[in-house]
Scaffold this motif. Structure first.
Motif, PDB file in Angstrom:
ATOM      1  N   GLY A  74       0.836  -1.207   0.000  1.00  0.00           N
ATOM      2  CA  GLY A  74       0.000   0.000   0.000  1.00  0.00           C
ATOM      3  C   GLY A  74       0.864   1.247   0.000  1.00  0.00           C
ATOM      4  N   ARG A  75       1.886   1.251   0.848  1.00  0.00           N
ATOM      5  CA  ARG A  75       2.790   2.405   0.925  1.00  0.00           C
ATOM      6  C   ARG A  75       3.528   2.596  -0.404  1.00  0.00           C
ATOM      7  N   ASP A  76       3.829   1.485  -1.096  1.00  0.00           N
ATOM      8  CA  ASP A  76       4.512   1.571  -2.396  1.00  0.00           C
ATOM      9  C   ASP A  76       3.582   2.042  -3.511  1.00  0.00           C
ATOM     10  N   GLY A  77       2.293   2.166  -3.203  1.00  0.00           N
ATOM     11  CA  GLY A  77       1.344   2.615  -4.223  1.00  0.00           C
ATOM     12  C   GLY A  77       0.948   1.515  -5.195  1.00  0.00           C
ATOM     13  N   LEU A  78       1.143   0.250  -4.802  1.00  0.00           N
ATOM     14  CA  LEU A  78       0.845  -0.874  -5.702  1.00  0.00           C
ATOM     15  C   LEU A  78      -0.528  -1.483  -5.423  1.00  0.00           C
ATOM     16  N   VAL A  79      -0.946  -1.406  -4.178  1.00  0.00           N
ATOM     17  CA  VAL A  79      -2.221  -1.992  -3.759  1.00  0.00           C
ATOM     18  C   VAL A  79      -3.011  -0.930  -3.004  1.00  0.00           C
ATOM     19  N   ALA A  80      -4.321  -0.865  -3.274  1.00  0.00           N
ATOM     20  CA  ALA A  80      -5.180   0.081  -2.548  1.00  0.00           C
ATOM     21  C   ALA A  80      -6.156  -0.692  -1.667  1.00  0.00           C
ATOM     22  N   ARG A  81      -6.467  -0.101  -0.537  1.00  0.00           N
ATOM     23  CA  ARG A  81      -7.396  -0.696   0.431  1.00  0.00           C
ATOM     24  C   ARG A  81      -8.700   0.068   0.291  1.00  0.00           C
ATOM     25  N   GLU A  82      -9.778  -0.655   0.136  1.00  0.00           N
ATOM     26  CA  GLU A  82     -11.078   0.010  -0.001  1.00  0.00           C
ATOM     27  C   GLU A  82     -12.004  -0.453   1.098  1.00  0.00           C
ATOM     28  N   VAL A  83     -12.679   0.524   1.711  1.00  0.00           N
ATOM     29  CA  VAL A  83     -13.597   0.199   2.799  1.00  0.00           C
ATOM     30  C   VAL A  83     -15.009   0.554   2.346  1.00  0.00           C
ATOM     31  N   GLU A  84     -15.890  -0.445   2.300  1.00  0.00           N
ATOM     32  CA  GLU A  84     -17.296  -0.169   1.998  1.00  0.00           C
ATOM     33  C   GLU A  84     -17.983   0.202   3.304  1.00  0.00           C
ATOM     34  N   PRO A  85     -18.787   1.273   3.279  1.00  0.00           N
ATOM     35  CA  PRO A  85     -19.384   1.786   4.541  1.00  0.00           C
ATOM     36  C   PRO A  85     -20.598   0.974   4.962  1.00  0.00           C
ATOM     37  N   THR A  86     -20.392  -0.329   5.116  1.00  0.00           N
ATOM     38  CA  THR A  86     -21.463  -1.182   5.617  1.00  0.00           C
ATOM     39  C   THR A  86     -21.228  -1.427   7.102  1.00  0.00           C
ATOM     40  N   PRO A  89     -17.969  -2.770   8.395  1.00  0.00           N
ATOM     41  CA  PRO A  89     -17.379  -2.320   7.127  1.00  0.00           C
ATOM     42  C   PRO A  89     -16.721  -3.495   6.395  1.00  0.00           C
ATOM     43  N   LYS A  90     -16.863  -3.523   5.078  1.00  0.00           N
ATOM     44  CA  LYS A  90     -16.182  -4.548   4.287  1.00  0.00           C
ATOM     45  C   LYS A  90     -14.913  -3.949   3.701  1.00  0.00           C
ATOM     46  N   VAL A  91     -13.811  -4.616   3.941  1.00  0.00           N
ATOM     47  CA  VAL A  91     -12.521  -4.122   3.473  1.00  0.00           C
ATOM     48  C   VAL A  91     -12.040  -5.023   2.341  1.00  0.00           C
ATOM     49  N   SER A  92     -11.644  -4.413   1.237  1.00  0.00           N
ATOM     50  CA  SER A  92     -11.064  -5.227   0.166  1.00  0.00           C
ATOM     51  C   SER A  92      -9.801  -4.551  -0.369  1.00  0.00           C
ATOM     52  N   TYR A  93      -9.042  -5.327  -1.112  1.00  0.00           N
ATOM     53  CA  TYR A  93      -7.755  -4.868  -1.644  1.00  0.00           C
ATOM     54  C   TYR A  93      -7.765  -5.049  -3.151  1.00  0.00           C
ATOM     55  N   ARG A  94      -7.228  -4.067  -3.845  1.00  0.00           N
ATOM     56  CA  ARG A  94      -7.147  -4.161  -5.308  1.00  0.00           C
ATOM     57  C   ARG A  94      -5.820  -3.578  -5.780  1.00  0.00           C
ATOM     58  N   LEU A  95      -5.422  -3.948  -6.999  1.00  0.00           N
ATOM     59  CA  LEU A  95      -4.235  -3.351  -7.598  1.00  0.00           C
ATOM     60  C   LEU A  95      -4.543  -1.913  -8.008  1.00  0.00           C
ATOM     61  N   THR A  96      -3.604  -1.027  -7.781  1.00  0.00           N
ATOM     62  CA  THR A  96      -3.679   0.327  -8.350  1.00  0.00           C
ATOM     63  C   THR A  96      -3.247   0.225  -9.821  1.00  0.00           C
ATOM     64  N   PRO A  97      -3.382   1.303 -10.599  1.00  0.00           N
ATOM     65  CA  PRO A  97      -2.836   1.262 -11.965  1.00  0.00           C
ATOM     66  C   PRO A  97      -1.332   0.921 -11.969  1.00  0.00           C
ATOM     67  N   LEU A  98      -0.580   1.464 -11.003  1.00  0.00           N
ATOM     68  CA  LEU A  98       0.853   1.134 -10.916  1.00  0.00           C
ATOM     69  C   LEU A  98       1.036  -0.365 -10.661  1.00  0.00           C
ATOM     70  N   GLY A  99       0.257  -0.902  -9.726  1.00  0.00           N
ATOM     71  CA  GLY A  99       0.335  -2.334  -9.417  1.00  0.00           C
ATOM     72  C   GLY A  99      -0.089  -3.199 -10.596  1.00  0.00           C
ATOM     73  N   SER A 100      -1.081  -2.737 -11.354  1.00  0.00           N
ATOM     74  CA  SER A 100      -1.511  -3.502 -12.534  1.00  0.00           C
ATOM     75  C   SER A 100      -0.388  -3.575 -13.561  1.00  0.00           C
ATOM     76  N   GLY A 101       0.358  -2.490 -13.673  1.00  0.00           N
ATOM     77  CA  GLY A 101       1.481  -2.479 -14.616  1.00  0.00           C
ATOM     78  C   GLY A 101       2.561  -3.479 -14.220  1.00  0.00           C
ATOM     79  N   LEU A 102       2.763  -3.640 -12.923  1.00  0.00           N
ATOM     80  CA  LEU A 102       3.755  -4.594 -12.425  1.00  0.00           C
ATOM     81  C   LEU A 102       3.270  -6.036 -12.585  1.00  0.00           C
ATOM     82  N   ALA A 103       1.958  -6.216 -12.522  1.00  0.00           N
ATOM     83  CA  ALA A 103       1.417  -7.579 -12.538  1.00  0.00           C
ATOM     84  C   ALA A 103       1.778  -8.315 -13.830  1.00  0.00           C
ATOM     85  N   GLY A 104       1.911  -7.586 -14.936  1.00  0.00           N
ATOM     86  CA  GLY A 104       2.271  -8.225 -16.206  1.00  0.00           C
ATOM     87  C   GLY A 104       3.634  -8.911 -16.150  1.00  0.00           C
TER      88      GLY A 104
END
Lengths: 131, 131
Positions: A74-86, A89-104
């Motif tokens: 997360g600090r590297d800007g590769l993964v983002a943490r998302e919190v749904e206001p339920t 709360p539901k917390v999920s993790y996704r690749l940022t655009p930077l992380g998506s570029g690395l995934a290839g």
């Protein structure tokens, strides 16, 4: 040859030099090649996942190691943490655009491992038999 | 989903599954993503090198770590050790065909790091500033 010179020749920022232990590029390399980092980034390639989904997908990872690695990524800007206001709360993790570029490139490495594990195990067996 | 099933679906040997901590694929991944392993394999991409040339090229590696990693990569069939019958004998290290095949995907990863270290350092700075 001086590593800064090498990087400058290639038109790269010397800070990105992975061969120089004092450069940020070395730290970035360490993060993107850490065992858990690779497996987390690869897991998120097909879409966001919840914490427990990541934990279940990556054999052998403890919740503590998963948390620590998600923080680093997360600090590297590769993964983002998302919190749904339920509630709760539901917390999920996704690749940022930077992380998506690395995934290839990472997937290229994982594909190589998947396709050549057999060869490497055979080489280890030959080596040990020659012992 | 069972990891063996995942691998079988993709037509892969389940042993190559990097997500399963009990499979040889995980060990192979650990070797090919180890910090020193990556830098040794990348260094040998342009041709054989002597031990001291490798040591000088890879900033921060100790002779002990270099020896250990060369032994692991040799056992994996990725790096070969060649001894010229001179006095004293000259020892050099080169990629095997298997190691050369791995060097491509690894270089893809190193190129990504070289091209995105700046972005990652910027993300770290933003993150820390939000502290």
């Amino acid at each position: 040859m001086d590593v800064g010179v090498q990087a400058a020749r290639k038109g790269l920022d010397p800070a990105s030099d992975v061969f120089n232990s004092d450069c940020p590029g070395r730290t970035v390399l360490d993060h993107v090649t850490s065992r858990w980092g690779v497996l987390i980034l690869a897991s998120l390639r097909e879409g966001p996942l919840r914490f427990y989904e990541l934990r279940d997908r990556i054999g052998g990872i403890s919740e503590k190691m998963l948390s620590q690695n998600l923080r680093v990524l997360g600090r590297d800007g590769l993964v983002a943490r998302e919190v749904e206001p339920t509630l709760p709360p539901k917390v999920s993790y996704r690749l940022t655009p930077l992380g998506s570029g690395l995934a290839g490139p990472l997937q290229g490495l994982l594909d190589w491992v998947a396709g050549h594990t057999h060869d490497i195990v055979a080489a280890q067996r030959d080596h040990d038999a020659q012992g």
